[in-house]
Each structure stands twice: as structure tokens, then as C-alpha cells.
Design a protein around this motif. Structure first.
Motif, PDB file in Angstrom:
ATOM      1  N   ASP A 415      19.705 -79.084  66.072  1.00 15.63           N
ATOM      2  CA  ASP A 415      18.731 -77.985  65.960  1.00 15.63           C
ATOM      3  C   ASP A 415      17.327 -78.526  65.735  1.00 15.63           C
ATOM      4  O   ASP A 415      16.349 -78.060  66.340  1.00 15.63           O
ATOM      5  CB  ASP A 415      19.114 -77.056  64.805  1.00 15.63           C
ATOM      6  CG  ASP A 415      20.378 -76.269  65.111  1.00 15.63           C
ATOM      7  OD1 ASP A 415      20.723 -76.165  66.308  1.00 15.63           O
ATOM      8  OD2 ASP A 415      21.000 -75.743  64.163  1.00 15.63           O
ATOM      9  N   GLU A 418      16.109 -80.081  68.953  1.00 15.93           N
ATOM     10  CA  GLU A 418      15.718 -79.073  69.944  1.00 15.93           C
ATOM     11  C   GLU A 418      14.385 -78.435  69.578  1.00 15.93           C
ATOM     12  O   GLU A 418      13.532 -78.180  70.444  1.00 15.93           O
ATOM     13  CB  GLU A 418      16.800 -77.998  70.043  1.00 15.93           C
ATOM     14  CG  GLU A 418      16.531 -76.974  71.141  1.00 15.93           C
ATOM     15  CD  GLU A 418      17.647 -75.944  71.245  1.00 15.93           C
ATOM     16  OE1 GLU A 418      17.492 -75.017  72.063  1.00 15.93           O
ATOM     17  OE2 GLU A 418      18.658 -76.066  70.503  1.00 15.93           O
ATOM     18  N   MET A 422      10.998 -78.490  71.922  1.00 15.32           N
ATOM     19  CA  MET A 422      10.295 -77.286  72.376  1.00 15.32           C
ATOM     20  C   MET A 422       8.858 -77.274  71.883  1.00 15.32           C
ATOM     21  O   MET A 422       7.951 -76.816  72.593  1.00 15.32           O
ATOM     22  CB  MET A 422      11.039 -76.039  71.884  1.00 15.32           C
ATOM     23  CG  MET A 422      12.302 -75.752  72.687  1.00 15.32           C
ATOM     24  SD  MET A 422      13.048 -74.176  72.266  1.00 15.32           S
ATOM     25  CE  MET A 422      13.617 -74.514  70.612  1.00 15.32           C
ATOM     26  N   GLU A 447       8.098 -67.273  74.913  1.00 12.53           N
ATOM     27  CA  GLU A 447       9.527 -67.489  74.656  1.00 12.53           C
ATOM     28  C   GLU A 447       9.760 -68.843  73.994  1.00 12.53           C
ATOM     29  O   GLU A 447      10.643 -68.984  73.137  1.00 12.53           O
ATOM     30  CB  GLU A 447      10.306 -67.378  75.964  1.00 12.53           C
ATOM     31  CG  GLU A 447      11.805 -67.291  75.746  1.00 12.53           C
ATOM     32  CD  GLU A 447      12.550 -66.802  76.971  1.00 12.53           C
ATOM     33  OE1 GLU A 447      13.766 -66.599  76.870  1.00 12.53           O
ATOM     34  OE2 GLU A 447      11.896 -66.612  78.024  1.00 12.53           O
ATOM     35  N   LYS A 451      11.630 -69.180  70.415  1.00 13.90           N
ATOM     36  CA  LYS A 451      12.816 -70.026  70.225  1.00 13.90           C
ATOM     37  C   LYS A 451      12.647 -70.929  69.011  1.00 13.90           C
ATOM     38  O   LYS A 451      13.588 -71.144  68.236  1.00 13.90           O
ATOM     39  CB  LYS A 451      13.058 -70.869  71.476  1.00 13.90           C
ATOM     40  CG  LYS A 451      13.639 -70.080  72.640  1.00 13.90           C
ATOM     41  CD  LYS A 451      13.886 -70.990  73.838  1.00 13.90           C
ATOM     42  CE  LYS A 451      14.495 -70.199  75.000  1.00 13.90           C
ATOM     43  NZ  LYS A 451      14.731 -71.064  76.182  1.00 13.90           N
ATOM     44  N   ALA A 454      13.151 -68.825  66.044  1.00 14.79           N
ATOM     45  CA  ALA A 454      14.569 -68.496  65.877  1.00 14.79           C
ATOM     46  C   ALA A 454      15.321 -69.656  65.244  1.00 14.79           C
ATOM     47  O   ALA A 454      16.236 -69.455  64.426  1.00 14.79           O
ATOM     48  CB  ALA A 454      15.177 -68.123  67.227  1.00 14.79           C
TER      49      ALA A 454
END
Length: 596
Positions: A415, A418, A422, A447, A451, A454
């Protein structure tokens, strides 16, 4: 400034002016109407006076004829000796028995047929309708007798106290026309009595030719014909007694004023009164009065209509000036520029035209000044941003992020790896893209940001970002959706809430696209919504407001122009809502100002 009112009565200046002119026209119309009505009343009363005089003179001639007939009959009695014997017997008799006895004696003493005075009166007077004599009374020392006709038969009544009492017999008449003495033919110096002739006042004075009420009374004040006079009350009679003229107005106190014409017979002393109240006069002339009222109303309405047209034209010009001020106050200079001055030369040359022309010129100069200042401010902010970008070594930042991502993978924290990947991709995209991008690209950047958020908040945050086909290629400015999403995390995100939702959807609409940003947060207090909208459209341009609603609104409004709309509010189900409409085509794009 309040919404411009297009109805001229909405302006206090014109409302007061119009009310004054309405009152003035009403006052003048009323005064002139009353003057005309007074003139007509005077004319109508003169006509009534003339009609009453004509009727009275004709009745006077009729009474004179009756007196002549009565005198002829009295003189004719002396030519008939037998009739005079019967007249002497009737004058001297105190009752019917004495009269019958006297007639018997006359019959025994005469070889000829004796006369009969009641029968002779019936034949020569009662049967002749032209003479209009309805009764005869005989008065002497032996009393008063009355002779009249009833149902075709002659009637004789003894025992009457006085001559006036004979009026108690309705058929005998109520109006004493003439009285003549009857002398003894054997002794002319002696008088047998007085012969009085009576008539019916209704038959004599009935004045159907005069459209009014009438009354009649004799010299002693006895009312012979009331004609509705008693209904007017005693005050009417008392006022009439105080009047010296033959005609005029009376005010009974109750009811309407009354116009009267009073005429007195010079020979008999009878008073003949014709009277008519105002209501009856108006009723008889209602068609004339209606036409006059209609004419005055028409003239008054015409005057008001002319004034209304002029004042409405002035008010329309003033409304346009107020509309210009409203557009300037709201910063809507395009609308102000579209307002055209009226073509009327009367308005273009007066003070209204001078004010409107000067106001429009000031508005256009102010628009140019604001646009110049705003462009300079954007360029200043752009220069500051580029200077900041040049101070950062992009490769150092990229290498650092890649190192952190590698360490996260080594520790099997996917996580974190990632999120770092991003963040690097978002940073590279923002640094490489120009100020003007497509709506599809702006949604892609958003987006990436969502993300990352999130990953930060885990299951506590859910988002949805969708864009319908057909509007993805619409040009837009770079970096405006993310500040709106950041507002949600700053004001609407609940740390203790188990479910935080943010939806960003783009829909194709006629002429462009609509972007809806909706969350399920606490929303804004209803009392603060008006202030939020006002600050969004009219707030200051300080640097700390760049990531807020004001910055987004100003950038999009300048980029899209008049076709752009943006509004904020609360959802009925809860949460905050931002609605944005962007035109499908962007005209007059200043590429130098947008980084192209």
C-alpha cells in the motif's frame, strides 16, 4: 443591489407622482362635472318652472270659465219664476219636510208645473262635463243645504252647519269656485241666501303634463290635495312658509333637497305647489347623466393614459439605468454591454440619456481595468509558481520517491509503495502539463489524488469519479477539481464516521457539460450558505484563497466567460453539493494568459 423592478410603480418617485396626478385629475374632473351638473339642474328646473306656470295659467283660465258658467246659471234663475219659487222654498226650509210642504203649497197655488232647483242644477251643471261643477251649496238663515250628484242621481242634504262642511260629501267637491247671492224677485232688496259652486280639485289641477308631485290648499290653509307633501315632514312646510320667492330649494333635513314652485291664485286664494327632489330629477334624466358621467370618465382615463404612457417610458429608461448599475455591481459587464440605449431622441437628449451614456462608458472602462488587473495577478501568481518549480530539483524528488517505494516493497508494504508511485506519477503529470488541458485529463489527475486519499484513510473513505463520453475533450484549466475535493477533506470529512463518500461525476448537457461534486458530510449551516455564495462570487483575491471556491470560480469564469455557471448548496439527503456548468466551446481564449 436589489433586483431591478421593471414596473414603474415600483419606483417611489414615479409612484408618488402618478398618485398625485390621479388625485389632481379626479379633483378637476369632479369639479367640472359638478359644475356641468349644476348647469343642467338649473336648466331642468327652469323647464319645470315653465311647465308649472303653463299648467297653473291654464287652470286659472279653467276656473275663470267655471265662474262665468256659475254666474250665468245664477242670473238665468231669475228668468224662470217657477224655478225661483222652488229656490225660495229651498232657501227657507230647515229640513226636507218643510221643503216638501213648501213645494206642495206652490203646486196648489199654481196651474203650471212647478220648478225643481236640484233637478235643474243637475241638468244644466252636473250633466255638462265641460263645466266641471260637482256640487252646489245653499246658505241662508235657515241653514246650509248641499246638492250633488251620486251614481247618476241628484242628492240633497239638509242640516249642514256651514258651507265648508259640505266638503264632507266627497261627490260634492272640495274646492269652492264661486259664491253668488240670490235675491227675492218680489223684493229685490231682500236676499234669499247665497249660492256656492264647488268643484273637484283633482279634476281641476291634475297636472300630468308636469313630471313632478303637486299639492293644493285654500286661503284658510286647508290642504285639499297632499300629493305626498306630508311625507316630507313638518320641517318642509315650515321652510316653505319662510320662503319669500315663488321657487327655490328646500332642505327637509331627512332625504334629498327639494325644488319647489309655489303659485297663488289672485281671485280664489288657492295655493298651487309643484315640488320635485334631486333623486327624482336624476332618475328622470338618468340617460343624460349617464352619458355625461361616461364622457367625463373617458376624458379622465384618456388624460391618465397619456400621462401613464409618458411616465412609463421614463420609468423604462430609469429601469435600464438601474439594470446597468446592478450588472456593474455583480461584475456582469457582458450583460451591461449588451444593454442598448433607447432610440427615442427625447430620452437620448435629456438627463436620463446623459446619465445612461456616461454610466455605460464608465462600466466599460471599469471592465477593462478589472480584466487587466486580474490578468496581471494571474501572471504574478504564475511567475511565483514557476519560480518555485525551478527551485526544486525534479530529479532529486523523483529519485527520493523511487527510493522510498523500493524500501516499501522490501518490507512488503505494498500500500505504501502504491501510494508513493501514484504521488510520483501525479507530480510528474502536473509538472509536465500546460495550463490548459482537457476535461478528461483533469478527471484523471483527480482520480490519482483520490486513490492516494483512499490509501490514506482505508475503508473509512469511498469515492466515485466518472465522466460521460462526449465531453472529455472540452478544454479546461489545469488543477481545479483537486481543490474542490480538498475542501471535502478539510470541511466535510468525518474522522469518526465509518463511511465518508465523495462523488465527482460529469454529465453531457445541451451546450456543454455539468460537473456535480457531492459528499455525505455535515454540509454547511443554512444561515451561512448565502455568505458562502457571496464570497465565492464577490470575495477578495488574496493568495490564501487560491485553493478555495473563490479561486476555482474566478479561474473558470475568466476561462469560459458568460456561458459558465457555478453554484453551491446542501443536499436534501445531507452533505454538500457543488454544481458547475462549462460550455462545450471556448471562444476568445487568450493563449498567452493560459500557458499555451
Amino acid at each position: 443591489m436589489d433586483k431591478v423592478r421593471t414596473r414603474f410603480l415600483g419606483y417611489r418617485l414615479y409612484r408618488i407622482k402618478f398618485i398625485k396626478i390621479v388625485g389632481f385629475v379626479f379633483l378637476i374632473t369632479t369639479i367640472v362635472f359638478l359644475g356641468v351638473l349644476a348647469f343642467l339642474f338649473n336648466t331642468w328646473m327652469n323647464d319645470l318652472r315653465q311647465q308649472a306656470q303653463d299648467v297653473f295659467m291654464e287652470r286659472e283660465r279653467r276656473l275663470a270659465n267655471i265662474r262665468v258658467w256659475a254666474l250665468d246659471y245664477t242670473n238665468g234663475m231669475y228668468e224662470d219664476a217657477k224655478l225661483m219659487e222652488d229656490a225660495a222654498a229651498l232657501f227657507s226650509a230647515r229640513n226636507m219636510e218643510e221643503y216638501i210642504q213648501a213645494r206642495r203649497n206652490n203646486s196648489l197655488n199654481s196651474r203650471q208645473q212647478i220648478g225643481y232647483l236640484p233637478g235643474n242644477i243637475k241638468k244644466l251643471l252636473f250633466w255638462d262635463s265641460r263645466k266641471q261643477i260637482t256640487g252646489v251649496s245653499l246658505s241662508s238663515h235657515a241653514g246650509v243645504k248641499a246638492i250633488w250628484q251620486e251614481l247618476g242621481d241628484v242628492r240633497l242634504q239638509f242640516g249642514i252647519t256651514d258651507v265648508e262642511s259640505s266638503m264632507a260629501f266627497h261627490e260634492a267637491g272640495d274646492m269652492l269656485v264661486a259664491s253668488y247671492p240670490v235675491r227675492n224677485t218680489e223684493h229685490m232688496d231682500q236676499t234669499l241666501g247665497k249660492l256656492s259652486f264647488w268643484a273637484d280639485s283633482r279634476e281641476i289641477y291634475e297636472c300630468g303634463a308636469v313630471p313632478a308631485q303637486w299639492a293644493l290648499w285654500d286661503a284658510q290653509g286647508r290642504v285639499l290635495r297632499d300629493g305626498g307633501l306630508a311625507q316630507e315632514g313638518g320641517r318642509f312646510l315650515s321652510q316653505l312658509a319662510e320662503k319669500e320667492g315663488q321657487s327655490g330649494w328646500l332642505f327637509p333635513g331627512e332625504g334629498m333637497p327639494v325644488f319647489f314652485i309655489l303659485q297663488v291664485s289672485g281671485e280664489s286664494g288657492y295655493s298651487f305647489l309643484v315640488f320635485k327632489d334631486v333623486g327624482a330629477v336624476l332618475a328622470d334624466n338618468k340617460h343624460t347623466v349617464s352619458v355625461i358621467v361616461f364622457a367625463f370618465v373617458l376624458v379622465a382615463m384618456g388624460v391618465l393614459a397619456c400621462y401613464y404612457g409618458g411616465i412609463r417610458s421614463d420609468a423604462a429608461f430609469l429601469a435600464m439605468i438601474m439594470d446597468m448599475l446592478s450588472a456593474m455591481e455583480g461584475g456582469n459587464f457582458a450583460r451591461m454591454q449588451s444593454l442598448a440605449l433607447p432610440a427615442s431622441a427625447r430620452h437620448r437628449e435629456n438627463e436620463y440619456g446623459m446619465i445612461a451614456a456616461a454610466l455605460k462608458d464608465v462600466g466599460m472602462k471599469l471592465k477593462g481595468y478589472i480584466e487587466t488587473e486580474y490578468i496581471l495577478k494571474l501572471k504574478e501568481q504564475e511567475s511565483q509558481m514557476r519560480a518555485l518549480q525551478h527551485q526544486i530539483n525534479p530529479h532529486f524528488l523523483y529519485n527520493t520517491l523511487e527510493m522510498l517505494r523500493s524500501k516499501a516493497l522490501v518490507h512488503e508494504d505494498r500500500d505504501m509503495a502504491e501510494a508513493i508511485a501514484m504521488l510520483g506519477a501525479l507530480y510528474r503529470a502536473r509538472m509536465r502539463k500546460k495550463d490548459t488541458i482537457t476535461l478528461k485529463e483533469e478527471f484523471a489527475f483527480l482520480e490519482m489524488y483520490l486513490k492516494i486519499m483512499a490509501l490514506r484513510f482505508g475503508d473509512n473513505f469511498v469515492y466515485q469519479a466518472e465522466l460521460e463520453e462526449g465531453i472529455g475533450e472540452i478544454p479546461t484549466v489545469n488543477f481545479w477539481l483537486q481543490p474542490l475535493a480538498e475542501n471535502f477533506f478539510a470541511h466535510g470529512f468525518g474522522q469518526e464516521s465509518e463511511y465518508n463518500l465523495l462523488t465527482v461525476n460529469g454529465y453531457a448537457r445541451e451546450g456543454g457539460g455539468e460537473i456535480l461534486i457531492i459528499d455525505n458530510g455535515c454540509g454547511a449551516a443554512p444561515s451561512k450558505l448565502a455568505g458562502i455564495r457571496r464570497n465565492m462570487r464577490e470575495g477578495n483575491d488574496q493568495a490564501e484563497g487560491d485553493i478555495g471556491l473563490r479561486n476555482v470560480y474566478m479561474r473558470l469564469a475568466y476561462f469560459y466567460g458568460d456561458g459558465f455557471r457555478m453554484d453551491v448548496g446542501n443536499n436534501a439527503e445531507g452533505g454538500f453539493r457543488v454544481s458547475i456548468f462549462i460550455p462545450g466551446r471556448v471562444e476568445d481564449v487568450h493563449t498567452d494568459d493560459r500557458g499555451r
